[in-house]
Enzyme design. Structure first.
Site, mmCIF file in Angstrom:
data_model
loop_
_atom_site.group_PDB
_atom_site.id
_atom_site.type_symbol
_atom_site.label_atom_id
_atom_site.label_comp_id
_atom_site.label_asym_id
_atom_site.label_seq_id
_atom_site.Cartn_x
_atom_site.Cartn_y
_atom_site.Cartn_z
ATOM 1 N N ASP A 98 35.803 33.613 22.620
ATOM 2 C CA ASP A 98 35.812 33.521 24.086
ATOM 3 C C ASP A 98 34.486 33.918 24.723
ATOM 4 O O ASP A 98 34.433 34.306 25.883
ATOM 5 C CB ASP A 98 36.916 34.439 24.617
ATOM 6 C CG ASP A 98 36.794 35.853 24.060
ATOM 7 O OD1 ASP A 98 35.681 36.219 23.622
ATOM 8 O OD2 ASP A 98 37.799 36.589 24.060
ATOM 9 N N GLU A 120 40.664 31.070 16.856
ATOM 10 C CA GLU A 120 41.200 32.167 17.675
ATOM 11 C C GLU A 120 41.561 31.654 19.082
ATOM 12 O O GLU A 120 41.114 32.154 20.112
ATOM 13 C CB GLU A 120 40.234 33.352 17.771
ATOM 14 C CG GLU A 120 40.886 34.619 18.311
ATOM 15 C CD GLU A 120 39.896 35.761 18.501
ATOM 16 O OE1 GLU A 120 39.258 35.835 19.559
ATOM 17 O OE2 GLU A 120 39.768 36.580 17.567
ATOM 18 N N GLU A 134 35.653 36.540 29.618
ATOM 19 C CA GLU A 134 36.246 35.978 28.399
ATOM 20 C C GLU A 134 37.574 35.265 28.634
ATOM 21 O O GLU A 134 37.850 34.242 28.006
ATOM 22 C CB GLU A 134 36.428 37.091 27.352
ATOM 23 C CG GLU A 134 35.119 37.640 26.788
ATOM 24 C CD GLU A 134 34.476 38.714 27.655
ATOM 25 O OE1 GLU A 134 35.040 39.064 28.726
ATOM 26 O OE2 GLU A 134 33.389 39.207 27.274
ATOM 27 N N HIS A 203 32.192 48.215 25.595
ATOM 28 C CA HIS A 203 31.123 47.309 26.041
ATOM 29 C C HIS A 203 31.557 46.287 27.087
ATOM 30 O O HIS A 203 30.766 45.434 27.494
ATOM 31 C CB HIS A 203 30.535 46.570 24.844
ATOM 32 C CG HIS A 203 31.452 45.534 24.266
ATOM 33 N ND1 HIS A 203 31.591 44.272 24.787
ATOM 34 C CD2 HIS A 203 32.303 45.573 23.208
ATOM 35 C CE1 HIS A 203 32.471 43.579 24.086
ATOM 36 N NE2 HIS A 203 32.922 44.349 23.120
ATOM 37 N N ARG A 205 32.272 44.000 30.236
ATOM 38 C CA ARG A 205 31.590 43.853 31.532
ATOM 39 C C ARG A 205 32.418 44.398 32.687
ATOM 40 O O ARG A 205 31.884 44.984 33.629
ATOM 41 C CB ARG A 205 31.281 42.374 31.787
ATOM 42 C CG ARG A 205 29.953 41.908 31.229
ATOM 43 C CD ARG A 205 29.746 40.433 31.535
ATOM 44 N NE ARG A 205 28.347 40.044 31.459
ATOM 45 C CZ ARG A 205 27.650 39.891 30.348
ATOM 46 N NH1 ARG A 205 28.207 40.123 29.183
ATOM 47 N NH2 ARG A 205 26.379 39.526 30.387
ATOM 48 N N HIS A 234 26.735 50.005 22.053
ATOM 49 C CA HIS A 234 26.392 48.580 22.187
ATOM 50 C C HIS A 234 25.033 48.458 22.889
ATOM 51 O O HIS A 234 24.768 49.192 23.836
ATOM 52 C CB HIS A 234 27.498 47.899 23.003
ATOM 53 C CG HIS A 234 27.456 46.404 22.975
ATOM 54 N ND1 HIS A 234 26.520 45.685 23.665
ATOM 55 C CD2 HIS A 234 28.228 45.490 22.342
ATOM 56 C CE1 HIS A 234 26.720 44.393 23.459
ATOM 57 N NE2 HIS A 234 27.761 44.244 22.658
HETATM 58 C C1 UD1 Z 1 28.950 39.503 24.543
HETATM 59 C C2 UD1 Z 1 30.119 38.623 24.976
HETATM 60 C C3 UD1 Z 1 31.442 39.378 24.848
HETATM 61 C C4 UD1 Z 1 31.593 39.961 23.462
HETATM 62 C C5 UD1 Z 1 30.366 40.796 23.104
HETATM 63 C C6 UD1 Z 1 30.452 41.247 21.675
HETATM 64 C C7 UD1 Z 1 29.800 36.986 26.779
HETATM 65 C C8 UD1 Z 1 29.711 36.766 28.237
HETATM 66 N N1 UD1 Z 1 29.950 38.264 26.381
HETATM 67 O O1 UD1 Z 1 28.840 40.572 25.458
HETATM 68 O O2 UD1 Z 1 32.523 38.499 25.110
HETATM 69 O O3 UD1 Z 1 32.744 40.768 23.444
HETATM 70 O O4 UD1 Z 1 29.180 39.980 23.242
HETATM 71 O O5 UD1 Z 1 29.569 42.295 21.424
HETATM 72 O O6 UD1 Z 1 29.750 36.058 26.014
HETATM 73 N N2 UD1 Z 1 21.622 42.870 23.427
HETATM 74 C C9 UD1 Z 1 20.615 43.230 22.571
HETATM 75 N N3 UD1 Z 1 20.739 42.911 21.234
HETATM 76 C C10 UD1 Z 1 21.804 42.232 20.743
HETATM 77 C C11 UD1 Z 1 22.838 41.904 21.622
HETATM 78 C C12 UD1 Z 1 22.731 42.214 22.963
HETATM 79 O O7 UD1 Z 1 19.628 43.821 22.961
HETATM 80 O O8 UD1 Z 1 21.840 41.954 19.534
HETATM 81 C C13 UD1 Z 1 21.493 43.193 24.868
HETATM 82 C C14 UD1 Z 1 20.506 42.239 25.590
HETATM 83 O O9 UD1 Z 1 19.810 42.949 26.573
HETATM 84 C C15 UD1 Z 1 21.447 41.221 26.225
HETATM 85 C C16 UD1 Z 1 22.609 42.116 26.606
HETATM 86 O O10 UD1 Z 1 22.754 43.037 25.520
HETATM 87 O O11 UD1 Z 1 20.885 40.546 27.335
HETATM 88 C C17 UD1 Z 1 23.911 41.407 26.882
HETATM 89 O O12 UD1 Z 1 24.247 40.513 25.847
HETATM 90 P P1 UD1 Z 1 25.396 39.385 26.133
HETATM 91 O O13 UD1 Z 1 25.644 38.618 24.888
HETATM 92 O O14 UD1 Z 1 25.070 38.612 27.356
HETATM 93 O O15 UD1 Z 1 26.647 40.250 26.525
HETATM 94 P P2 UD1 Z 1 27.452 41.331 25.702
HETATM 95 O O16 UD1 Z 1 27.754 42.441 26.638
HETATM 96 O O17 UD1 Z 1 26.768 41.628 24.428
HETATM 97 N N1 UDP Z 2 31.473 46.200 14.780
HETATM 98 C C1 UDP Z 2 30.460 46.526 13.874
HETATM 99 N N2 UDP Z 2 29.633 47.593 14.165
HETATM 100 C C2 UDP Z 2 29.761 48.337 15.295
HETATM 101 C C3 UDP Z 2 30.788 47.991 16.214
HETATM 102 C C4 UDP Z 2 31.617 46.919 15.926
HETATM 103 O O1 UDP Z 2 30.338 45.873 12.830
HETATM 104 O O2 UDP Z 2 28.992 49.280 15.480
HETATM 105 C C5 UDP Z 2 32.347 45.047 14.483
HETATM 106 C C6 UDP Z 2 33.836 45.304 14.524
HETATM 107 O O3 UDP Z 2 34.329 45.683 13.249
HETATM 108 C C7 UDP Z 2 34.406 43.963 14.965
HETATM 109 C C8 UDP Z 2 33.313 43.384 15.823
HETATM 110 O O4 UDP Z 2 32.120 44.111 15.530
HETATM 111 O O5 UDP Z 2 34.602 43.088 13.867
HETATM 112 C C9 UDP Z 2 33.689 43.527 17.270
HETATM 113 O O6 UDP Z 2 32.585 43.277 18.061
HETATM 114 P P1 UDP Z 2 32.534 43.698 19.590
HETATM 115 O O7 UDP Z 2 33.378 44.904 19.823
HETATM 116 O O8 UDP Z 2 31.083 43.781 19.928
HETATM 117 O O9 UDP Z 2 33.129 42.411 20.313
HETATM 118 P P2 UDP Z 2 34.608 41.970 20.722
HETATM 119 O O10 UDP Z 2 35.445 41.946 19.494
HETATM 120 O O11 UDP Z 2 35.090 42.925 21.760
HETATM 121 O O12 UDP Z 2 34.382 40.609 21.301
#
Ligand code: UD1
Ligand code: UDP
Length: 363
Positions: A98, A120, A134, A203, A205, A234
């Protein structure tokens, strides 16, 4: 390699983890050409997760920017994925979950007339704003998909209620459980710690601001009670800023970088309790027998709650602290073996591969 060309698109950590079993199953079956497209919506988190499953992308759009907005992310993904689809002319696009990557994959496939397979599928909270964005992303994917791979009976029913064609909805289990089996088989057992550990992740939003501050208040209060708290933070800058400021100097609270797959699965398995708003962790923890408090007002995974493995507690600090103390006061559950999960049996990816094989052998 001859055969239909299948693009497996993934952009974030959870997509890499849950798509890895699908990519491996499709490649092992040998009837199709599988190309892994990393959008790079996440960077370090995605690269680590892919490496943990022995995967390397065939294409990488590298779209992540610091503190990216949903609009700018969507537009970079749309342009990048569309150009790649034009170049590669796939027979099918497969994506999971999602995220914005998933939603845009479905949209681009639709625009190009390519069937989209949604892994999923059918998770719903019923509230279009939670989780944000999501819940809307997955509803849009549900309208656009040609195949819906639903993890549970409830998810399949939600899709049918929304009008999805019955022959295109298949209950497969969640590939999260396949991925968990993969990692558990590769990590050593450990003996329980003298001091009980609470593992925390947050994490979402919709929790930015006061709700996340409330979660941090609860963690600070719990740390005063002789427990060890492990909190891999995160990298989203909104999350980092709030958590570092609130908990950076609190005794008993260990803030860390995100953990790699093996370290995180060990941490989940060895914790006395998990506090999380993560979707994936809600699915994994019940298989490990570790109780979970869900830091949200609604969940699309009520199966964990119905199984008695999770409790929905929201983000109010007093409520979180009371529920955590109650959970820690209960006798520890025995932790041998792999628990029966409401989310699957570890064979979801094989079922997905079989459905796609049968569909493409007929076309
Ligand atoms: C995203 C997904 C969320 C998912 C989550 C898993 C969307 C809108 N959100 O949220 O559904 O649950 O990932 O973790 O699709 N960043 C880094 N390094 C990384 C990843 C992220 O620095 O490897 C930072 C960056 O500044 C980036 C920000 O996090 O711009 C947000 O990343 P983004 O993918 O937009 O949203 P998440 O909160 O990570
Ligand atoms: N996870 C990980 N390391 C971490 C935190 C989470 O490997 O420090 C794994 C966790 O086991 C799960 C996935 O990341 O499989 C979940 O990711 P996240 O919580 O970022 O996203 P969501 O599932 O909420 O979309």
């Amino acid at each position: 390699m001859a055969g239909p060309k299948i693009l497996c698109v993934l952009g974030t950590r959870p997509e890499a983890i849950k798509m890895a079993p699908v990519v491996h199953a499709l490649r092992a079956a040998g009837w199709c050409e599988v190309l892994v497209v990393a959008t790079g919506q996440h960077r370090d988190l995605l690269d680590t997760a892919l490496a943990d499953f022995g995967l390397a992308p065939d294409f990488d759009l590298d779209v992540m920017r610091e503190g990216q907005s949903l609009a700018a992310l969507t537009s970079r993904l749309n342009e990048g994925l569309d150009a790649l689809c034009a170049e590669l002319e796939p027979d099918c696009v497969v994506a999971q979950g999602d995220t914005t990557t998933t939603m845009v994959s479905a949209l681009v496939a639709f625009h190009r007339g390519v069937p989209f397979a949604h892994v999923e599928a059918g998770l719903r909270t019923g509230d279009p704003l939670a989780p944000f964005p999501e819940e809307m992303n997955r509803r849009l994917c549900g309208r656009l998909a040609a195949w819906h791979f639903a993890p549970t009976v409830r998810a399949a029913r939600a899709l049918l209620d929304e009008g999805a064609a019955p022959g295109r909805v298949v209950r497969t289990g969640n590939t999260a459980i396949d991925a968990l089996h993969f990692t558990l088989a590769r990590i050593p057992t450990t003996s329980p710690r003298a001091v009980p550990t609470i593992l925390v992740t947050a994490h979402r939003r919709e929790s930015f601001g006061a709700p996340l501050a409330g979660i941090c208040d609860a963690v600070r209060e719990l740390a005063r009670g002789g427990v060890r708290i492990v909190f891999p933070v995160h990298p989203n800058p909104e999350v980092r800023a709030t958590v570092d400021a609130a908990l950076g100097a609190v005794p008993g609270v260990e803030l860390s970088q995100p953990l790699d797959r093996s370290a995180f699965v060990r941490a989940m398995r060895d914790a006395a309790l998990i506090l999380t708003d993560s979707g994936g962790v809600q699915e994994e923890a019940p298989s490990l027998g570790t109780p979970v408090l869900v830091l949200r007002d609604v969940t699309e995974r009520p199966e964990a709650i119905e199984a008695g493995a999770a409790v929905l507690v929201g983000t109010d600090p007093a409520r979180i602290v009371a529920a955590a103390r109650r959970a820690l006061g209960q006798p520890a559950t025995p932790r041998e073996g792999f628990w029966r999960s409401p989310f699957g049996d570890g064979r979801a990816a094989l079922r997905i591969e079989a459905v796609l094989r049968s569909a493409f052998s007929r076309s």
